[in-house]
Design a protein around this motif. Structure first.
Motif, PDB file in Angstrom:
ATOM      1  N   UNK A   5      73.916 -88.747 -24.640  1.00 22.36           N
ATOM      2  CA  UNK A   5      73.948 -87.783 -25.721  1.00 22.36           C
ATOM      3  C   UNK A   5      73.649 -86.391 -25.198  1.00 22.36           C
ATOM      4  N   UNK A   6      74.149 -85.384 -25.917  1.00 21.62           N
ATOM      5  CA  UNK A   6      73.977 -84.026 -25.419  1.00 21.62           C
ATOM      6  C   UNK A   6      72.507 -83.666 -25.327  1.00 21.62           C
ATOM      7  N   UNK A  36      73.158 -71.651 -21.002  1.00 21.81           N
ATOM      8  CA  UNK A  36      72.081 -72.622 -20.729  1.00 21.81           C
ATOM      9  C   UNK A  36      71.603 -73.259 -22.027  1.00 21.81           C
ATOM     10  N   UNK A  37      72.562 -73.661 -22.828  1.00 22.73           N
ATOM     11  CA  UNK A  37      72.216 -74.117 -24.176  1.00 22.73           C
ATOM     12  C   UNK A  37      71.325 -75.345 -24.161  1.00 22.73           C
ATOM     13  N   UNK A  38      71.523 -76.162 -23.174  1.00 20.95           N
ATOM     14  CA  UNK A  38      70.764 -77.405 -23.142  1.00 20.95           C
ATOM     15  C   UNK A  38      69.270 -77.142 -22.954  1.00 20.95           C
ATOM     16  N   UNK A  39      68.989 -76.220 -22.065  1.00 23.31           N
ATOM     17  CA  UNK A  39      67.575 -75.957 -21.799  1.00 23.31           C
ATOM     18  C   UNK A  39      66.994 -74.898 -22.716  1.00 23.31           C
ATOM     19  N   UNK A  40      67.885 -74.201 -23.404  1.00 22.34           N
ATOM     20  CA  UNK A  40      67.439 -73.096 -24.274  1.00 22.34           C
ATOM     21  C   UNK A  40      66.399 -73.493 -25.327  1.00 22.34           C
ATOM     22  N   UNK A  41      66.631 -74.577 -26.059  1.00 21.55           N
ATOM     23  CA  UNK A  41      65.680 -74.896 -27.130  1.00 21.55           C
ATOM     24  C   UNK A  41      64.247 -75.022 -26.620  1.00 21.55           C
ATOM     25  N   UNK A  42      64.096 -75.683 -25.509  1.00 18.64           N
ATOM     26  CA  UNK A  42      62.758 -75.878 -24.952  1.00 18.64           C
ATOM     27  C   UNK A  42      62.143 -74.529 -24.567  1.00 18.64           C
ATOM     28  N   UNK A  43      62.946 -73.733 -23.881  1.00 18.06           N
ATOM     29  CA  UNK A  43      62.453 -72.434 -23.430  1.00 18.06           C
ATOM     30  C   UNK A  43      62.127 -71.527 -24.603  1.00 18.06           C
ATOM     31  N   UNK A  44      62.944 -71.645 -25.664  1.00 16.00           N
ATOM     32  CA  UNK A  44      62.746 -70.761 -26.822  1.00 16.00           C
ATOM     33  C   UNK A  44      61.703 -71.310 -27.786  1.00 16.00           C
ATOM     34  N   UNK A  45      61.239 -72.508 -27.494  1.00 14.91           N
ATOM     35  CA  UNK A  45      60.238 -73.102 -28.380  1.00 14.91           C
ATOM     36  C   UNK A  45      60.826 -73.687 -29.646  1.00 14.91           C
ATOM     37  N   UNK A  46      62.063 -74.164 -29.517  1.00 15.07           N
ATOM     38  CA  UNK A  46      62.745 -74.734 -30.689  1.00 15.07           C
ATOM     39  C   UNK A  46      62.872 -76.243 -30.563  1.00 15.07           C
ATOM     40  N   UNK A  47      62.704 -76.900 -31.654  1.00 15.33           N
ATOM     41  CA  UNK A  47      62.914 -78.356 -31.671  1.00 15.33           C
ATOM     42  C   UNK A  47      64.312 -78.643 -32.191  1.00 15.33           C
ATOM     43  N   UNK A  48      65.271 -78.133 -31.462  1.00 14.69           N
ATOM     44  CA  UNK A  48      66.668 -78.278 -31.862  1.00 14.69           C
ATOM     45  C   UNK A  48      67.495 -78.716 -30.680  1.00 14.69           C
ATOM     46  N   UNK A  49      68.598 -79.341 -30.984  1.00 13.48           N
ATOM     47  CA  UNK A  49      69.583 -79.698 -29.972  1.00 13.48           C
ATOM     48  C   UNK A  49      70.260 -78.410 -29.469  1.00 13.48           C
ATOM     49  N   UNK A  50      70.608 -78.391 -28.199  1.00 14.72           N
ATOM     50  CA  UNK A  50      71.251 -77.211 -27.642  1.00 14.72           C
ATOM     51  C   UNK A  50      72.552 -76.867 -28.346  1.00 14.72           C
ATOM     52  N   UNK A  51      73.265 -77.903 -28.710  1.00 15.43           N
ATOM     53  CA  UNK A  51      74.523 -77.664 -29.418  1.00 15.43           C
ATOM     54  C   UNK A  51      74.269 -76.988 -30.749  1.00 15.43           C
ATOM     55  N   UNK A  52      73.216 -77.429 -31.386  1.00 18.82           N
ATOM     56  CA  UNK A  52      72.880 -76.851 -32.683  1.00 18.82           C
ATOM     57  C   UNK A  52      72.524 -75.375 -32.530  1.00 18.82           C
ATOM     58  N   UNK A  53      71.788 -75.072 -31.452  1.00 18.71           N
ATOM     59  CA  UNK A  53      71.415 -73.672 -31.188  1.00 18.71           C
ATOM     60  C   UNK A  53      72.668 -72.825 -30.951  1.00 18.71           C
ATOM     61  N   UNK A  54      73.548 -73.372 -30.149  1.00 15.48           N
ATOM     62  CA  UNK A  54      74.770 -72.635 -29.848  1.00 15.48           C
ATOM     63  C   UNK A  54      75.562 -72.349 -31.123  1.00 15.48           C
ATOM     64  N   UNK A  55      75.711 -73.384 -31.924  1.00 12.67           N
ATOM     65  CA  UNK A  55      76.467 -73.250 -33.163  1.00 12.67           C
ATOM     66  C   UNK A  55      75.838 -72.213 -34.080  1.00 12.67           C
ATOM     67  N   UNK A  56      74.526 -72.274 -34.190  1.00 11.96           N
ATOM     68  CA  UNK A  56      73.820 -71.341 -35.071  1.00 11.96           C
ATOM     69  C   UNK A  56      74.017 -69.902 -34.595  1.00 11.96           C
ATOM     70  N   UNK A  57      73.934 -69.739 -33.293  1.00 11.18           N
ATOM     71  CA  UNK A  57      74.097 -68.397 -32.721  1.00 11.18           C
ATOM     72  C   UNK A  57      75.531 -67.914 -32.892  1.00 11.18           C
ATOM     73  N   UNK A  58      76.468 -68.752 -32.509  1.00 18.32           N
ATOM     74  CA  UNK A  58      77.869 -68.339 -32.541  1.00 18.32           C
ATOM     75  C   UNK A  58      78.363 -68.086 -33.959  1.00 18.32           C
ATOM     76  N   UNK A  59      77.926 -68.884 -34.890  1.00 15.65           N
ATOM     77  CA  UNK A  59      78.474 -68.799 -36.240  1.00 15.65           C
ATOM     78  C   UNK A  59      77.641 -67.987 -37.210  1.00 15.65           C
TER      79      UNK A  59
END
Length: 266
Positions: A5-6, A36-59
């Motif tokens: 899984x992603x 670096x979407x996969x590692x982004x959530x951890x670094x940003x302090x988010x409990x989100x999937x990297x894909x979810x972060x990317x989608x939220x940012x892009x959209x």
DNA sequence: AAATTCCACAACCGCATCTAA
DNA sequence: ATTAGATGCGGTTGTGGAATT
């Protein structure tokens, strides 16, 4: 090949984003940039999937995104591009500054498709490439989530604009294309791709610009084989145009230019 | 006014493609 | 050349709110 899984799905937040999550994501990306979407959530302090972060940012969070009120001009462009490219929303979105593929896709599905149906026009459902990924898939079991209130979102972009194309004329143009040409195009492209694979030649196959004639396009297939450029009309007859000759035919039409750029990319 | 239906859209999912080791 | 991981894309779903009955 099996794929992990992603991201680990245990303990991650799903559903609508909170203001705090948005802020964390925005702050992190503004400071560190996208990627670096996969590692982004951890670094940003988010409990989100990297894909979810990317989608939220892009959209949603990305600067310069327009929201709502898609203008008539934009609609016209979407309709025309969709008729040429199929459901390649990301490419279409790339030609509509500030619009996201998701928004265009939603608008297409909720507004434009319905309008086309009303007009008795069957819009092309797929891209020229086969996109039927989910033919044998079982319906997914979705987790329920609470949607954020619309009032939480700031609506921008309001300008009404005029357009020279009525929906009816656009629709008739599309009708012309979808009733016969798309299928033909796909068949010919498939044939050509097959041929290319066989011969292993270093050639590119792409769609030629459409010739505008009261919005009834005459698609042609264009083949680049090394230095040779061959154009075929929709009856598979060879035409003696070069790309250089075709380009000026396109005039100032935005759509043609868009398409021309698309060809260059291909 | 309450119940029901419709609509818009954010977000999810799975697959395809790309990339780097 | 192979392959695992990362990213991107398109289809689809579920929900809140608006419109209608």
């Amino acid at each position: 090949m099996g794929r992990a899984p992603c991201c680990a799905k245990v303990g991650l937040h799903k559903g609508p984003w909170s203001t705090n999550e948005d802020k964390l994501l925005t702050d992190y990306i503004l400071a560190n940039g996208e990627g670096q979407w996969r590692s982004l959530p951890k670094k940003a302090g988010l409990l989100r999937c990297g894909k979810s972060c990317r989608l939220r940012w892009m959209n949603y969070l990305r600067p310069g995104i327009k929201r709502g009120n898609i203008t008539k001009d934009e609609e016209d462009l979407i309709i025309q591009l969709q008729s040429m490219l199929g459901n390649r929303w990301s490419i279409i979105a790339g030609k509509l500054p500030g619009r996201t593929d998701n928004e265009i896709k939603n608008h297409w599905n909720t507004h434009l498709l319905r309008r086309l149906k009303k007009e008795g026009i069957e819009a092309p459902k797929k891209s020229h490439k086969s996109l039927s990924k989910k033919s044998n898939k079982e319906p997914s079991k979705k987790k329920k989530y609470k949607k954020k209130s619309k009032n939480d979102h700031v609506k921008e972009c309001s300008s009404e604009s005029t357009t020279s194309n009525s929906f009816g004329s656009l629709a008739s143009g599309i009708s012309t294309i979808t009733s016969t040409s798309n299928q033909e195009q796909e068949e010919v492209v498939d044939k050509l791709v097959e041929e290319e694979a066989k011969t292993s030649q270093d050639s590119d196959i792409s769609w030629s610009p459409f010739e505008l004639d009261d919005l009834c396009y005459c698609p042609r297939i264009e083949i680049f084989t090394h230095e040779d450029r061959i154009l075929f009309d929709h009856d598979d007859r060879e035409c003696d145009f070069s790309l250089q000759e075709v380009a000026p035919m396109m005039g100032d039409n935005l759509l043609d230019k868009v398409y021309y750029e698309y060809l260059q990319l291909l």
